[in-house]
Design an enzyme around this catalytic site. Structure first.
Site, PDB file in Angstrom:
ATOM      1  N   ASN A   5       6.976  66.643  95.946  1.00  0.00           N
ATOM      2  CA  ASN A   5       7.878  65.490  96.033  1.00  0.00           C
ATOM      3  C   ASN A   5       7.498  64.619  97.223  1.00  0.00           C
ATOM      4  OD1 ASN A   5       8.815  67.825  97.397  1.00  0.00           O
ATOM      5  ND2 ASN A   5      10.905  67.059  97.503  1.00  0.00           N
ATOM      6  N   GLU A  26       9.266  61.801  99.484  1.00  0.00           N
ATOM      7  CA  GLU A  26      10.522  61.115  99.804  1.00  0.00           C
ATOM      8  C   GLU A  26      10.252  59.824 100.558  1.00  0.00           C
ATOM      9  OE1 GLU A  26      13.086  64.095 101.619  1.00  0.00           O
ATOM     10  OE2 GLU A  26      13.398  65.021  99.645  1.00  0.00           O
ATOM     11  N   CYS A  53       9.878  62.736  92.457  1.00  0.00           N
ATOM     12  CA  CYS A  53       9.930  64.182  92.240  1.00  0.00           C
ATOM     13  C   CYS A  53       8.520  64.742  92.055  1.00  0.00           C
ATOM     14  CB  CYS A  53      10.730  64.515  90.994  1.00  0.00           C
ATOM     15  SG  CYS A  53      12.497  64.315  91.174  1.00  0.00           S
ATOM     16  N   GLU A  65       7.360  66.867  89.912  1.00  0.00           N
ATOM     17  CA  GLU A  65       6.889  66.902  88.522  1.00  0.00           C
ATOM     18  C   GLU A  65       6.299  65.560  88.127  1.00  0.00           C
ATOM     19  OE1 GLU A  65       9.781  67.800  89.785  1.00  0.00           O
ATOM     20  OE2 GLU A  65      10.828  69.264  88.538  1.00  0.00           O
ATOM     21  N   CYS A  77      14.931  68.453  87.474  1.00  0.00           N
ATOM     22  CA  CYS A  77      16.020  67.498  87.256  1.00  0.00           C
ATOM     23  C   CYS A  77      15.924  66.868  85.870  1.00  0.00           C
ATOM     24  CB  CYS A  77      16.026  66.431  88.350  1.00  0.00           C
ATOM     25  SG  CYS A  77      14.843  65.098  88.085  1.00  0.00           S
ATOM     26  N   CYS A 121      13.098  64.314  85.247  1.00  0.00           N
ATOM     27  CA  CYS A 121      11.774  64.933  85.072  1.00  0.00           C
ATOM     28  C   CYS A 121      11.655  65.606  83.712  1.00  0.00           C
ATOM     29  CB  CYS A 121      11.487  65.922  86.196  1.00  0.00           C
ATOM     30  SG  CYS A 121      11.152  65.064  87.741  1.00  0.00           S
TER      31      CYS A 121
HETATM   32  N1  THU Z   1      13.147  67.128  93.412  1.00  0.00           N
HETATM   33  C1  THU Z   1      11.959  67.305  92.747  1.00  0.00           C
HETATM   34  O1  THU Z   1      10.886  67.051  93.307  1.00  0.00           O
HETATM   35  N2  THU Z   1      11.996  67.738  91.475  1.00  0.00           N
HETATM   36  C2  THU Z   1      13.140  68.061  90.797  1.00  0.00           C
HETATM   37  O2  THU Z   1      13.080  68.346  89.600  1.00  0.00           O
HETATM   38  C3  THU Z   1      14.414  68.112  91.516  1.00  0.00           C
HETATM   39  C4  THU Z   1      14.446  67.381  92.808  1.00  0.00           C
HETATM   40  C5  THU Z   1      13.106  66.660  94.793  1.00  0.00           C
HETATM   41  C6  THU Z   1      13.641  65.263  94.990  1.00  0.00           C
HETATM   42  C7  THU Z   1      14.049  65.305  96.451  1.00  0.00           C
HETATM   43  O3  THU Z   1      12.906  65.011  97.241  1.00  0.00           O
HETATM   44  C8  THU Z   1      14.446  66.751  96.704  1.00  0.00           C
HETATM   45  O4  THU Z   1      13.906  67.500  95.615  1.00  0.00           O
HETATM   46  C9  THU Z   1      15.946  66.975  96.760  1.00  0.00           C
HETATM   47  O5  THU Z   1      16.593  66.396  95.674  1.00  0.00           O
END
Ligand code: THU
Length: 140
Positions: free
Chosen positions: A49, A51, A60, A62, A91, A94
């Site tokens: 991920n 940010e 994300c 994925e 999530c 994704c």
């Molecule tokens: N996140 C992902 O990378 N993939 C997911 O399927 C769920 C959430 C990340 C987004 C954010 O940087 C952190 O997890 C917290 O939500």
């Protein structure tokens, strides 16, 4: 015997997702995620991920892995591994992006950083999914 090109070694896919997780950029949530995508032509693409100080711009893991696969010319996804510290589930956004390139029966391995994992199909995570087939005029 020679392995087929998209031979699925779940443990190896999880290992690659775990390595990608170590490169995640998650200074705000501190929730690092790693993903590895096996394509039908036997390649593996990974991502963590990413940010941003403008929180909603976060990518994300994925979707980083999938966009990297697509940018390299891959399309069909044969399997996905996702790794978080606590084996958190992918999530909803994704799941839909995976669906764009993967069939409902595609395995998704959801792992923790100790290598423990559970296996789900995409259909279990995203039942009755909307896909390109629904845009087909003949089906309307
Ligand atoms: N996140 C992902 O990378 N993939 C997911 O399927 C769920 C959430 C990340 C987004 C954010 O940087 C952190 O997890 C917290 O939500």
């Amino acid at each position: 015997m020679k392995k087929p090109k998209n031979f699925l070694d779940a443990t190896d896919l999880i290992r690659q997702a775990t390595e990608a997780r170590e490169r995640a950029y998650a200074p705000y949530s501190h929730y690092a995620v790693g993903a590895a995508v096996l394509t039908a032509d036997g390649r593996v693409f990974t991502g963590g991920n990413v940010e941003n100080a403008v929180y909603p711009l976060t990518l994300c893991a994925e979707r980083v892995a999938i966009t990297s696969a697509v940018a390299a010319g891959a399309r069909a996804i044969a399997a996905v591994a996702v790794v978080t510290e606590n084996a958190g589930t992918p999530c909803g956004s994704c799941r839909q992006v995976i669906r764009e390139f993967a069939a409902p029966e595609t395995p998704i391995f959801i792992a923790d950083t100790q290598g423990r994992y559970r296996e789900r199909t995409l259909a279990q995570l995203l039942p009755e999914s909307f896909s390109a087939a629904d845009l087909d005029d003949d089906k309307a």
